[in-house]
Write a protein that holds these residues in place. Structure first.
Motif, PDB file in Angstrom:
ATOM      1  N   TRP A  33       0.837  -1.209   0.000  1.00 49.98           N
ATOM      2  CA  TRP A  33       0.000   0.000   0.000  1.00 49.98           C
ATOM      3  C   TRP A  33       0.869   1.255   0.000  1.00 49.98           C
ATOM      4  CZ3 TRP A  33       0.469   3.506   3.937  1.00 49.98           C
ATOM      5  CH2 TRP A  33       0.996   3.051   5.176  1.00 49.98           C
ATOM      6  N   HIS A  34       2.055   1.153   0.594  1.00 49.17           N
ATOM      7  CA  HIS A  34       2.992   2.273   0.572  1.00 49.17           C
ATOM      8  C   HIS A  34       3.474   2.522  -0.853  1.00 49.17           C
ATOM      9  CE1 HIS A  34       4.179   4.529   3.985  1.00 49.17           C
ATOM     10  NE2 HIS A  34       4.467   3.507   4.775  1.00 49.17           N
ATOM     11  N   VAL A  35       3.777   1.419  -1.541  1.00 48.51           N
ATOM     12  CA  VAL A  35       4.271   1.511  -2.910  1.00 48.51           C
ATOM     13  C   VAL A  35       3.189   2.101  -3.809  1.00 48.51           C
ATOM     14  CG1 VAL A  35       5.211   0.196  -4.867  1.00 48.51           C
ATOM     15  CG2 VAL A  35       5.738  -0.501  -2.525  1.00 48.51           C
ATOM     16  N   GLU A  36       1.959   1.655  -3.588  1.00 49.10           N
ATOM     17  CA  GLU A  36       0.847   2.100  -4.427  1.00 49.10           C
ATOM     18  C   GLU A  36       0.619   3.602  -4.304  1.00 49.10           C
ATOM     19  OE1 GLU A  36      -2.487  -0.383  -3.915  1.00 49.10           O
ATOM     20  OE2 GLU A  36      -3.271   0.081  -5.917  1.00 49.10           O
ATOM     21  N   GLU A  37       0.840   4.129  -3.123  1.00 52.55           N
ATOM     22  CA  GLU A  37       0.689   5.577  -2.931  1.00 52.55           C
ATOM     23  C   GLU A  37       1.654   6.337  -3.824  1.00 52.55           C
ATOM     24  OE1 GLU A  37       1.287   6.316   1.189  1.00 52.55           O
ATOM     25  OE2 GLU A  37      -0.829   6.040   1.690  1.00 52.55           O
ATOM     26  N   GLY A  38       2.866   5.783  -3.996  1.00 50.54           N
ATOM     27  CA  GLY A  38       3.886   6.461  -4.787  1.00 50.54           C
ATOM     28  C   GLY A  38       3.785   6.151  -6.264  1.00 50.54           C
ATOM     29  N   SER A  39       3.499   4.909  -6.615  1.00 50.00           N
ATOM     30  CA  SER A  39       3.486   4.523  -8.022  1.00 50.00           C
ATOM     31  C   SER A  39       2.602   3.291  -8.205  1.00 50.00           C
ATOM     32  CB  SER A  39       4.923   4.228  -8.474  1.00 50.00           C
ATOM     33  OG  SER A  39       4.906   3.615  -9.732  1.00 50.00           O
TER      34      SER A  39
ATOM     35  N   GLU B 175       3.130  -6.773  -7.248  1.00 50.49           N
ATOM     36  CA  GLU B 175       2.104  -7.815  -7.081  1.00 50.49           C
ATOM     37  C   GLU B 175       2.385  -9.008  -7.990  1.00 50.49           C
ATOM     38  OE1 GLU B 175      -0.384  -8.559  -5.299  1.00 50.49           O
ATOM     39  OE2 GLU B 175      -1.386  -6.792  -4.457  1.00 50.49           O
ATOM     40  N   ALA B 176       2.907  -8.698  -9.197  1.00 52.87           N
ATOM     41  CA  ALA B 176       3.161  -9.759 -10.181  1.00 52.87           C
ATOM     42  C   ALA B 176       4.471 -10.490  -9.914  1.00 52.87           C
ATOM     43  CB  ALA B 176       3.182  -9.166 -11.586  1.00 52.87           C
ATOM     44  N   ASN B 177       5.271  -9.937  -9.022  1.00 56.26           N
ATOM     45  CA  ASN B 177       6.586 -10.519  -8.734  1.00 56.26           C
ATOM     46  C   ASN B 177       6.430 -11.762  -7.843  1.00 56.26           C
ATOM     47  OD1 ASN B 177       9.170 -11.082  -7.958  1.00 56.26           O
ATOM     48  ND2 ASN B 177       9.634  -9.039  -7.136  1.00 56.26           N
ATOM     49  N   PRO B 178       6.859 -12.932  -8.296  1.00 47.40           N
ATOM     50  CA  PRO B 178       6.708 -14.133  -7.454  1.00 47.40           C
ATOM     51  C   PRO B 178       7.423 -14.008  -6.112  1.00 47.40           C
ATOM     52  CG  PRO B 178       7.543 -14.700  -9.649  1.00 47.40           C
ATOM     53  CD  PRO B 178       7.499 -13.219  -9.583  1.00 47.40           C
ATOM     54  N   PHE B 179       8.477 -13.197  -6.107  1.00 52.13           N
ATOM     55  CA  PHE B 179       9.220 -13.049  -4.841  1.00 52.13           C
ATOM     56  C   PHE B 179       8.337 -12.401  -3.772  1.00 52.13           C
ATOM     57  CE2 PHE B 179      12.262 -10.820  -2.034  1.00 52.13           C
ATOM     58  CZ  PHE B 179      12.997 -11.911  -1.603  1.00 52.13           C
ATOM     59  N   THR B 180       7.475 -11.447  -4.187  1.00 51.07           N
ATOM     60  CA  THR B 180       6.532 -10.828  -3.243  1.00 51.07           C
ATOM     61  C   THR B 180       5.706 -11.912  -2.552  1.00 51.07           C
ATOM     62  OG1 THR B 180       6.375  -8.770  -4.478  1.00 51.07           O
ATOM     63  CG2 THR B 180       4.504  -9.327  -3.078  1.00 51.07           C
TER      64      THR B 180
END
Lengths: 276, 284
Positions: free
Chosen positions: B213-219, B227-232
């Motif tokens: 959610w922090h990332v989404e606020e920025g970009s 979200e698409a990254n399997p590592f996440t």
């Protein structure tokens, strides 16, 4: 085994049948292989009889290592067929590889592990239980005179000792066919004699079929079967005296020079000496 | 050298027993463990890397990044607590890539041939190799958790147990990815590219260091990428499991990616496919 000289090259001829009705230890029939546009092997056919020593003679780049990679299934056979004791390496690789021991040209030992650990690892890869593997390792190490070095790291061994260990490792799962790709390269005269003598004993005393790839003429004796490979083609095959006679030469060195000159006059140079 | 006949050649037989499969597996795991023990610096660096992030990076960012209450947490947490699962996954990511590096090394040195000329099915051999690498990475993670405990990273006691399956699955996925990558690398020198193009992007474009959610606020697009990254999903699977919970979406993604990467690696190491194209220099 049949013989064939350079003037009568017939690459479409079938692999020679062994003298007896035994299944050949190794049968190679019509095998060709290309790396992209470059042809490395062209319609190669020959057989190795059980309990025989077959020398595969060829200069560097003749296609020996490619052939070994195909026999060991590191590469897939593109054209032709390879059988080990009747098992097609492409269709039943497990059965075929179980009967095969191999010593590659480049060293494949783990230098940071001990001699015993290297052998136990190889045994595990063949599904040999730990207890049985230990017993066989001790037996083989004592047979090659390295029992007292069993716990040492492999990197502490000399080149000749490493080769002996690789041969011992290749025998650990008790194969019936042994492939050795330029196994004496880089070794001194005594180590070379030791190793080739050891392998010949395996043939006579344990009945193992051996395919010995080399470019050194003095490693070949009159009683051996010989296959001459040059620029990916089999130029001659048969017992050594037959190959020499059919080439119209006086010895293996001269026969090889004559065969390769006839096959490719522009590229044939003097054959390498035994100390190369 | 003297040789005496000690045995007759065994009769040819087909197939392998369960015991032979198990012996092969334990042998490969044993060899991987031995290699790991012989490389103490590898063990130390595997621990130092996440600890530096925990002790220095997290301490510095504690006041900058606020962490709201998000699942699986039920209260406000320190930033160190948040990034701990990400660092656990980072250990596994580096280990997976290190394993692939060792496969490239083995291939160059010729050791890989020993493995590949075994009569057992090649897919099984590669799976054993993968499992061995995963076992080593799990040990590293538990060593990290033991040290992190003194830094107030104290998940519930049961969490140490419930996280184990998640670690195994994440380790398998990242190891399979490394194996797939190693099949395409011809020379050891090329491996440096893997660091720049795989490890760093995977790690930074994930939820390891900051909540999505922090990332989404920025970009928003970067959040989508994360979200698409399997590592996440490996991080989230571990994060939830550490607190005794299961993130089904992450489980599905990690499980699916493990299968895809593993199948890809087996195909790439199939002699009729991957090896053949490499030519004479590209030994098995």
């Amino acid at each position: 085994m049949m013989t064939q000289n350079a003037s009568a090259l017939d690459s479409t001829s079938p692999a020679p049948q062994p003298a007896s009705d035994q299944v050949p230890a190794l049968s190679i029939a019509g095998v060709s292989h290309s790396y992209g546009a470059r042809k490395a092997l062209s319609d190669v056919s020959f057989a190795v009889r059980p309990a025989s020593f077959t020398a595969l003679l060829g200069l560097n780049g003749a296609g020996k290592s490619t052939l070994f990679s195909l026999i060991t299934r590191l590469f897939a056979v593109q054209t032709g067929r390879i059988d080990i004791f009747g098992h097609d390496i492409g269709r039943t690789p497990g059965e075929a590889l179980r009967l095969l021991g191999v010593v590659f040209q480049s060293r494949t030992l783990d230098l940071d592990l001990s001699l015993t650990q290297n052998l136990l690892y190889h045994a595990a890869l063949h599904g040999i239980s730990r207890g049985e593997a230990r017993a066989r390792s001790e037996e083989l190490l004592s047979r090659i005179g390295l029992a007292d070095r069993a716990g040492n790291k492999v990197r502490d061994l000399s080149g000749g000792q490493m080769r002996r260990l690789e041969i011992a490792r290749a025998l650990l799962h008790r194969p019936r066919l042994l492939l050795l790709d330029e196994a004496t390269v880089g070794l001194d005269v005594k180590a070379r004699a030791d190793i080739i003598g050891h392998v010949r004993q395996l043939v006579t005393e344990q009945g193992i079929g051996v395919l010995w790839a080399t470019h050194l003429f003095d490693e070949i004796t009159a009683t051996d079967d010989l296959v001459v490979l040059h620029q990916g083609r089999v130029l001659a095959r048969g017992l050594v005296p037959q190959v020499i006679a059919e080439a119209g030469a006086s010895d293996v060195n001269a026969a090889f020079a004559r065969l390769t000159t006839q096959a490719s006059p522009s590229s044939a140079g003097p054959a390498r000496s035994s100390d190369a | 050298m003297t040789v005496t006949p000690v045995h007759a050649p065994p009769p040819a037989r087909s197939g392998f027993t369960a015991g032979e499969y198990i012996t092969c597996l334990t042998g490969i795991v044993w060899r991987e463990a031995l290699r790991f023990l012989h490389q103490r610096e590898r063990f130390v660096s595997a621990l130092v890397r996440p600890l530096v992030w925990l002790f220095i990076f997290a301490a510095g960012f504690r006041q900058v990044l606020g962490i709201s209450i998000i699942p699986p947490y039920e209260t406000y947490i320190l930033y160190e607590v948040y990034i701990a699962p990400g660092l656990m996954a980072m250990i596994q990511l580096f280990n997976g890539m290190q394993s692939s590096l060792s496969m490239v090394y083995d291939r160059e040195m010729g050791n890989m041939r020993t493995l590949l000329v075994s009569p057992l099915p090649r897919g099984y051999l590669l799976f054993c190799k993968l499992l061995a690498g995963t076992a080593v990475s799990v040990l590293q993670v538990y060593a990290f958790l033991a040290i992190a405990w003194f830094w107030d990273i104290t998940p519930p006691p049961m969490g140490y147990l419930t996280v184990l399956p998640a670690l195994i699955l994440a380790g398998l996925m990242l190891g399979a990815l490394g194996m797939l990558i190693s099949s395409g690398i011809k020379q050891l020198e090329n491996f440096a590219g893997v660091m720049n193009f795989v490890i760093f992007p995977m790690f930074f474009a994930s939820s390891a260091l900051y909540p999505l959610w922090h990332v989404e606020e920025g970009s928003p697009w970067l959040a989508f990428l994360c979200e698409a990254n399997p590592f996440t999903h490996a991080v989230e699977l571990i994060r939830f499991a550490l607190y005794g919970k299961l993130n089904w979406v992450s489980l599905a993604v990690v499980g699916g990616c493990t299968a895809v990467f593993m199948i890809g690696a087996i195909l790439a190491y199939d002699p009729s496919r991957g090896f053949v194209r490499r030519g004479p220099g590209g030994e098995a």
